[in-house]
Enzyme design. Sequence first.
Site, mmCIF file in Angstrom:
data_model
loop_
_atom_site.group_PDB
_atom_site.id
_atom_site.type_symbol
_atom_site.label_atom_id
_atom_site.label_comp_id
_atom_site.label_asym_id
_atom_site.label_seq_id
_atom_site.Cartn_x
_atom_site.Cartn_y
_atom_site.Cartn_z
ATOM 1 N N CYS A 331 32.563 55.616 37.693
ATOM 2 C CA CYS A 331 31.723 55.200 36.318
ATOM 3 C C CYS A 331 30.254 55.319 36.957
ATOM 4 O O CYS A 331 29.665 56.435 37.550
ATOM 5 C CB CYS A 331 32.091 54.384 35.555
ATOM 6 N N HIS A 428 38.101 54.797 34.478
ATOM 7 C CA HIS A 428 38.465 53.330 34.852
ATOM 8 C C HIS A 428 40.012 53.255 34.825
ATOM 9 O O HIS A 428 40.622 53.843 33.790
ATOM 10 C CB HIS A 428 38.026 52.360 33.788
#
Length: 491
Positions: A331, A428
Site C-alpha cells: 500500500c 493488504h
Amino acid sequence: MAKAISVLGSASDVGKSLVTAGICRLLKDSGYDVAPFKSQNMANQAGVTPEGHEMPRAQILQAKACGLDPHVDMGPVLMKPVSPTGAQIIVLGKAVGQREAKDYFKDTSELAAIAMGALDRLSAKHQVIVMEGAGSPVELNLWSRDYVNLRPARHANAAIILVVDIHKGGVYAQAKGTLDLLPAEDRARVMGLVVNRFKGDLALFEEGIPLMEEVCGTPVLAVLPHLDHGLDEEDRPIRIPVDQKPEAGRFHVGALLSPRVSNTEDLHPLLSEPDIQLTWITDPKLALEQDLLILPGSKATIGDLAHHASTGMAQAVRDAHAKGTWVLGICGGYQMLGRELIDEAGSEGGPNTWEGLGMLPTRTIFRSEKLTTESRFQSAWPEAGHPLTGYEIHQGRTEAQGEGEALAQGAQADAGWRSGHAVGSYLHGLLAEDAWRAAFLNQVRQSRGLALQPMRASDPLEIRIQRWAEHLQRHLRPGAWEKILQVVGPR
C-alpha cells in the site's frame, strides 16, 4: 434495546479492545447474538467491510469474534491522524475530509448523533451489545464533547467493566481514581474490574485482589496474565522487537517503522516462518544487514517518506537494495518504492510532490476519492495461479512506466508490480496467502543463499481469537461469568 456491556479503561492502551473481543467471543460461544460497538476511534489501523466501507480494525476484529461480518455501525466514526494536530475523518465508512483537532472539538454534536443512531440500529438487530470506550472516561475537561465513553453507556443503560493495566504500575490508583471520578449514576453501573497484563507469578497477587476490592468497593472479575496473542491492537503497531540485532543463520526481515505506519497486521504471517527474524527498524544502519526490507502501509505516505528521508532511512534502503537486499512495499510502502508521488489534492498531509525511492518504475497520483474495496486476484509472479485475497484502502493510483511485471493476472500496476528484487502491492493480506508467501520468500532465500523452506500455514485469525477468549475465560474469578450473564439475561 439490546442488553449492553461497556468496557471502559483507566487510560489508552490498557487492553480495552481485546477484553471487548474476548467477551464478545465468550458470549457468542454461549449462544448469544452479540455485536461490538465503539462510537469513535482514533487509529491508523483500518480495514474494509464487504460493502467496501472503511472502518476501524479493532471493531473488525470484534465483529469476527462475534461471528459477524463487520459493519460500519459497529465503528461509525474513525479519525486517522495525518499530522500531530490533524486527522482524516471517516463517517459511516466514507472519508468526509480532514480537520484540525481545535476545529473537531468545537462541536461534536453532529457526530455524536450519528454514532448514537448507529448504536440504536445495532441494538435493534442484536441481543447484546459489547461496547468499547476510548482512553479514560474521566477526562473531566472533555466530558461535554466526549461521545465515546459515558454517553453511549448511558444511552444503552450498559453495565460497566473497567480495565486497568497492572504492567503500567499504580494499578490501585488507576482503579480507585477512575471510579471515584465517575458521576454517581455511572459509578452505580460498574459491575467489576479487569486487571490486565500481569507478568510473573499470579499467586503473588492473590492477596492483592481482596485489597483492591476493599479499596475500590468493586469486584475483580479477572486478572489476566500477559499473553502474546498476535491480535490487532488499535493504538500500536504489531508487537515485534525494535532494532533487534541480526542473529547468525537467520533470515533477516526488517520492517520500517514510521510515524503514521498503518495496517501492520500485514506482517503477522511472517511470524509463522521459523527461520525468519522479524524486527521493526528505526536505525538506518540496520537496513544493510537485512535480507528483506518491508515498507508497510501508511496513512500519510508522502509525510512518512519525508520522515525516512530526513532520518537517513531512505538512503539506507536504497543502499541496501543496491547491494542485493529485497524490498517489499505494501500500500503506502508500494507507493514509496516508485519514482514519483504527486499529491495535488493535498490528501496525504505532506508536500504536494516527492521523489520516491526509485526501486520500481512507477508513479503514483493521489486523488480526492479514496478506493476502499475487498479484492481477489490470481497471482502471475513469482508463481502463477495462487489465489490472492485481501482488501485495499488508498487514495493513490499507481501506474507502471517501465520494465517489470504485474503481480496478478489480468492486472497492471494497480494491483502490484515487480522489478528485479523490488516488489510492491496494494493488497493488504498479501502475505497471509500461504502459497504465495512461500513462493516469494523462497525467491528471496535463494538469492540470499539461504535454505529453501516448505510452505507453512500462518496462524489463522480465528484460532488467535479463540485462544485469547479461552485465556480470558480461564482467568475469570469465581462468580464473574455469572455476573456477566445476569446482565445480558437469558438467551
